[in-house]
Scaffold this active site. Structure first.
Site, mmCIF file in Angstrom:
data_model
loop_
_atom_site.group_PDB
_atom_site.id
_atom_site.type_symbol
_atom_site.label_atom_id
_atom_site.label_comp_id
_atom_site.label_asym_id
_atom_site.label_seq_id
_atom_site.Cartn_x
_atom_site.Cartn_y
_atom_site.Cartn_z
ATOM 1 N N VAL A 74 1.187 4.078 -10.768
ATOM 2 C CA VAL A 74 1.641 2.559 -10.803
ATOM 3 C C VAL A 74 1.384 1.921 -11.768
ATOM 4 O O VAL A 74 1.110 0.824 -12.445
ATOM 5 C CB VAL A 74 1.601 2.391 -9.710
ATOM 6 C CG1 VAL A 74 1.815 0.982 -9.008
ATOM 7 C CG2 VAL A 74 2.921 2.905 -8.349
ATOM 8 N N THR A 126 13.690 -6.525 -1.835
ATOM 9 C CA THR A 126 14.906 -7.438 -1.713
ATOM 10 C C THR A 126 15.866 -7.447 -3.271
ATOM 11 O O THR A 126 16.840 -7.118 -3.465
ATOM 12 C CB THR A 126 14.245 -8.775 -2.171
ATOM 13 O OG1 THR A 126 13.622 -9.160 -0.702
ATOM 14 C CG2 THR A 126 14.673 -9.595 -2.136
ATOM 15 N N ALA A 127 14.537 -7.201 -4.143
ATOM 16 C CA ALA A 127 15.122 -6.232 -5.586
ATOM 17 C C ALA A 127 16.422 -5.529 -5.661
ATOM 18 O O ALA A 127 17.409 -5.583 -5.880
ATOM 19 C CB ALA A 127 14.535 -6.027 -6.336
ATOM 20 N N ARG A 128 16.028 -4.393 -5.220
ATOM 21 C CA ARG A 128 16.710 -3.511 -4.670
ATOM 22 C C ARG A 128 18.298 -4.085 -3.686
ATOM 23 O O ARG A 128 19.010 -3.154 -3.851
ATOM 24 C CB ARG A 128 16.557 -2.026 -4.005
ATOM 25 C CG ARG A 128 14.888 -1.116 -4.644
ATOM 26 C CD ARG A 128 14.419 -0.216 -4.465
ATOM 27 N NE ARG A 128 13.624 0.243 -5.197
ATOM 28 C CZ ARG A 128 11.917 0.954 -4.724
ATOM 29 N NH1 ARG A 128 11.008 1.109 -3.240
ATOM 30 N NH2 ARG A 128 11.855 1.622 -5.402
ATOM 31 N N VAL A 160 -0.584 -2.572 -3.541
ATOM 32 C CA VAL A 160 0.384 -2.048 -3.613
ATOM 33 C C VAL A 160 0.414 -0.646 -2.994
ATOM 34 O O VAL A 160 1.607 -0.240 -2.765
ATOM 35 C CB VAL A 160 0.775 -0.980 -5.191
ATOM 36 C CG1 VAL A 160 2.309 -1.206 -5.558
ATOM 37 C CG2 VAL A 160 0.586 -2.753 -5.952
ATOM 38 N N ASP A 206 1.818 -2.659 4.120
ATOM 39 C CA ASP A 206 1.773 -3.487 5.510
ATOM 40 C C ASP A 206 0.148 -3.679 6.333
ATOM 41 O O ASP A 206 -0.286 -4.422 6.116
ATOM 42 C CB ASP A 206 2.777 -3.757 5.882
ATOM 43 C CG ASP A 206 4.334 -4.085 5.581
ATOM 44 O OD1 ASP A 206 4.433 -5.455 5.194
ATOM 45 O OD2 ASP A 206 4.732 -2.947 5.686
ATOM 46 N N ARG A 259 5.823 6.329 4.193
ATOM 47 C CA ARG A 259 4.853 5.784 3.740
ATOM 48 C C ARG A 259 3.867 5.651 4.636
ATOM 49 O O ARG A 259 3.024 5.443 4.249
ATOM 50 C CB ARG A 259 5.045 4.048 3.295
ATOM 51 C CG ARG A 259 5.857 3.890 2.248
ATOM 52 C CD ARG A 259 6.452 2.319 1.960
ATOM 53 N NE ARG A 259 7.755 2.119 0.904
ATOM 54 C CZ ARG A 259 8.830 2.654 1.346
ATOM 55 N NH1 ARG A 259 9.534 2.526 2.397
ATOM 56 N NH2 ARG A 259 9.883 2.576 -0.098
ATOM 57 N N HIS A 285 7.781 -3.019 4.815
ATOM 58 C CA HIS A 285 7.965 -1.838 3.556
ATOM 59 C C HIS A 285 7.987 -0.421 3.501
ATOM 60 O O HIS A 285 6.603 -0.171 3.602
ATOM 61 C CB HIS A 285 7.069 -2.370 2.601
ATOM 62 C CG HIS A 285 7.358 -1.535 0.840
ATOM 63 N ND1 HIS A 285 8.519 -1.631 0.079
ATOM 64 C CD2 HIS A 285 6.849 -0.658 0.004
ATOM 65 C CE1 HIS A 285 8.778 -1.015 -0.341
ATOM 66 N NE2 HIS A 285 7.343 -0.121 -0.386
ATOM 67 N N PRO A 315 0.647 2.606 3.221
ATOM 68 C CA PRO A 315 1.682 1.886 4.051
ATOM 69 C C PRO A 315 1.226 0.522 3.642
ATOM 70 O O PRO A 315 0.231 -0.033 4.144
ATOM 71 C CB PRO A 315 1.892 2.199 4.855
ATOM 72 C CG PRO A 315 0.841 3.172 6.148
ATOM 73 C CD PRO A 315 -0.134 3.674 4.486
HETATM 74 N N1 LIG Z 1 4.292 -1.162 -2.129
HETATM 75 C C1 LIG Z 1 5.176 -0.566 -3.243
HETATM 76 O O1 LIG Z 1 6.670 -0.969 -3.606
HETATM 77 C C2 LIG Z 1 4.764 0.946 -3.659
HETATM 78 C C3 LIG Z 1 6.084 1.374 -4.898
HETATM 79 C C4 LIG Z 1 5.038 2.726 -5.387
HETATM 80 C C5 LIG Z 1 4.299 3.351 -4.715
HETATM 81 N N2 LIG Z 1 3.031 2.374 -4.002
HETATM 82 C C6 LIG Z 1 2.058 3.314 -3.683
HETATM 83 O O2 LIG Z 1 1.673 2.953 -4.889
HETATM 84 C C7 LIG Z 1 -0.038 3.630 -4.712
HETATM 85 C C8 LIG Z 1 -0.693 4.125 -5.731
HETATM 86 O O3 LIG Z 1 0.893 5.579 -6.215
HETATM 87 P P1 LIG Z 1 0.541 6.420 -7.646
HETATM 88 O O4 LIG Z 1 1.868 7.109 -7.458
HETATM 89 O O5 LIG Z 1 -0.105 5.508 -8.668
HETATM 90 O O6 LIG Z 1 -0.334 6.667 -7.438
HETATM 91 P P2 LIG Z 1 -1.178 8.095 -8.245
HETATM 92 O O7 LIG Z 1 -1.494 9.342 -7.717
HETATM 93 O O8 LIG Z 1 -0.129 8.551 -9.876
HETATM 94 O O9 LIG Z 1 -2.596 7.503 -8.474
HETATM 95 C C9 LIG Z 1 -3.964 6.726 -8.019
HETATM 96 C C10 LIG Z 1 -4.245 6.643 -8.578
HETATM 97 O O10 LIG Z 1 -5.711 6.192 -7.622
HETATM 98 C C11 LIG Z 1 -7.152 6.538 -7.752
HETATM 99 N N3 LIG Z 1 -8.520 6.400 -7.327
HETATM 100 C C12 LIG Z 1 -8.091 7.871 -6.111
HETATM 101 N N4 LIG Z 1 -9.076 6.957 -5.477
HETATM 102 C C13 LIG Z 1 -9.601 6.155 -5.911
HETATM 103 C C14 LIG Z 1 -10.877 5.491 -5.300
HETATM 104 N N5 LIG Z 1 -11.825 5.617 -4.335
HETATM 105 N N6 LIG Z 1 -11.010 4.495 -6.397
HETATM 106 C C15 LIG Z 1 -10.079 3.555 -7.618
HETATM 107 N N7 LIG Z 1 -8.762 4.773 -7.686
HETATM 108 C C16 LIG Z 1 -8.732 5.749 -6.848
HETATM 109 C C17 LIG Z 1 -6.743 7.911 -8.932
HETATM 110 O O11 LIG Z 1 -7.451 8.294 -9.197
HETATM 111 C C18 LIG Z 1 -5.422 7.642 -9.506
HETATM 112 O O12 LIG Z 1 -5.073 7.324 -10.626
HETATM 113 C C19 LIG Z 1 0.701 4.612 -3.362
HETATM 114 O O13 LIG Z 1 0.155 4.552 -2.169
HETATM 115 C C20 LIG Z 1 2.564 4.798 -3.749
HETATM 116 O O14 LIG Z 1 2.318 5.488 -2.122
HETATM 117 C C21 LIG Z 1 3.478 1.432 -3.424
#
Ligand SMILES: NC(=O)c1ccc[n+]([C@@H]2O[C@H](COP(=O)([O-])OP(=O)(O)OC[C@H]3O[C@@H](n4cnc5c(N)ncnc54)[C@H](O)[C@@H]3O)[C@@H](O)[C@H]2O)c1
Length: 296
Positions: free
Chosen positions: A15, A150-152, A121, A126, A93, A176, A124
């Protein structure tokens, strides 16, 4: 000239990479500060984005930093994920709550007193948004997720009804996650109420992220779009509505916020009795789950 001086992103994973690439191509901030679990990760992402900046002649200058260096940014995006294996088949989540809470709590301590906008992001979302808000004391903390739902929803309903997505007005609020509330009774197509096939929509919301992850590893571009759209509203560049996790009625959950010059006001649609019950259930679920993670 870019409209915003600096934006920070914490987390250099899927992300974080999609969000930062979108920020470089958008030209939104003059400076893009990157922090991650290790300095090497942040430096590597900054180098990759610098290459992108050069190839597309972007005005955005990426550089690695520590979380403590983000205090001068107008906004900080939190996209961290602790290392854990999610074995859940439902309420997926929520599987990240115990592992991600200490990371979010530590970030909140470092961001204490930060005056800008924080977009969370991490799932979970919320729970993590509320945890970051309460540990940091920051006033402007929002969780991205219900706006992606909502977009989906708009995409799925448009496809099912054979209309353009722009013709669909509607919201997904609440959690979410599995307790998301599809605001079907207030949904309109071309300005008129419609019969929403709610079960089909729920099925699509439940299975779509898994299909994306199965095919390309992680969901990233959708969340990045939701972050960018929210940043523009929260920073006062666009007015409009985003469904975000925010304080509401003493709890913390996804609600539509109408941003005007960067100031948000909740604007819930009318809900029918069944939707009101679902919204109350999402609120109760999130309050209970938050109690379980709020203390170390
Ligand atoms: N809210 C949403 O709509 C939505 C959508 C997609 C993903 N997500 C969530 O976003 C988060 C990130 O997803 P991702 O796929 O990028 O994960 P990922 O595992 O690819 O990347 C996570 C990153 O966080 C870093 N990290 C870990 N601990 C850390 C710390 N203490 N300090 C700084 N950085 C740290 C890791 O090194 C890594 O670079 C997940 O919790 C995922 O579930 C949310």
């Amino acid at each position: 000239m870019s409209p915003v001086e600096a934006v920070g992103v914490v987390g250099a994973g899927a992300v974080g990479q999609a969000v930062t690439a979108a920020l470089v191509t958008s030209g939104l901030p003059s400076r893009l500060l990157l922090a991650s679990r290790t300095e090497e990760q942040a430096a590597a992402l900054a180098a990759d984005l610098d290459d992108m900046r050069q190839t597309v002649a972007s005005p955005v200058r990426p550089s690695p930093c520590r979380v403590g260096d983000l205090v001068d940014c107008s906004a900080v995006v939190v996209a961290v994920r602790a290392s854990f294996t999610n074995t859940r088949g439902r309420d997926i989540r929520m599987g990240g709550a115990a592992a991600n809470a200490p990371v979010i709590r530590a970030l909140g301590e470092v961001l204490r007193g930060y005056a800008g906008t924080v977009l969370v992001v991490t799932n979970p979302v919320d729970l993590m948004t509320r945890l970051l808000a309460e540990t940091s004391g920051c006033a402007r903390v929002y969780g991205v997720g219900s706006n992606l739902d909502t977009a989906r929803y708009r995409l799925a309903l448009a496809r099912l009804l054979g209309v353009p997505p722009d013709a669909v007005r509607g919201h997904v609020i609440g959690e979410h996650g599995d307790a998301a509330v599809v605001c079907a009774s207030a949904t309109t197509v071309h300005g008129r109420p419609v019969e929403v096939p709610v079960q089909q929509i729920r099925g699509e919301l439940r299975t779509r992220p898994g299909r994306i992850s199965a095919g390309v590893g992680r969901t990233r571009s959708g969340p990045a779009g939701a972050v960018l759209s929210t940043l523009r509203k929260a920073l006062g560049l666009d007015d409009g509505v985003e469904e975000l996790s925010a304080p509401y009625g003493g709890g913390w959950l996804g609600v539509p916020l109408r941003f005007t010059a960067g100031r948000p006001v909740p604007c819930l649609p009318d809900l029918d009795p069944a939707e009101q019950d679902q919204f109350a259930a999402a609120d109760a679920k999130l309050r209970a789950a938050y109690q379980a993670i709020r203390h170390p």
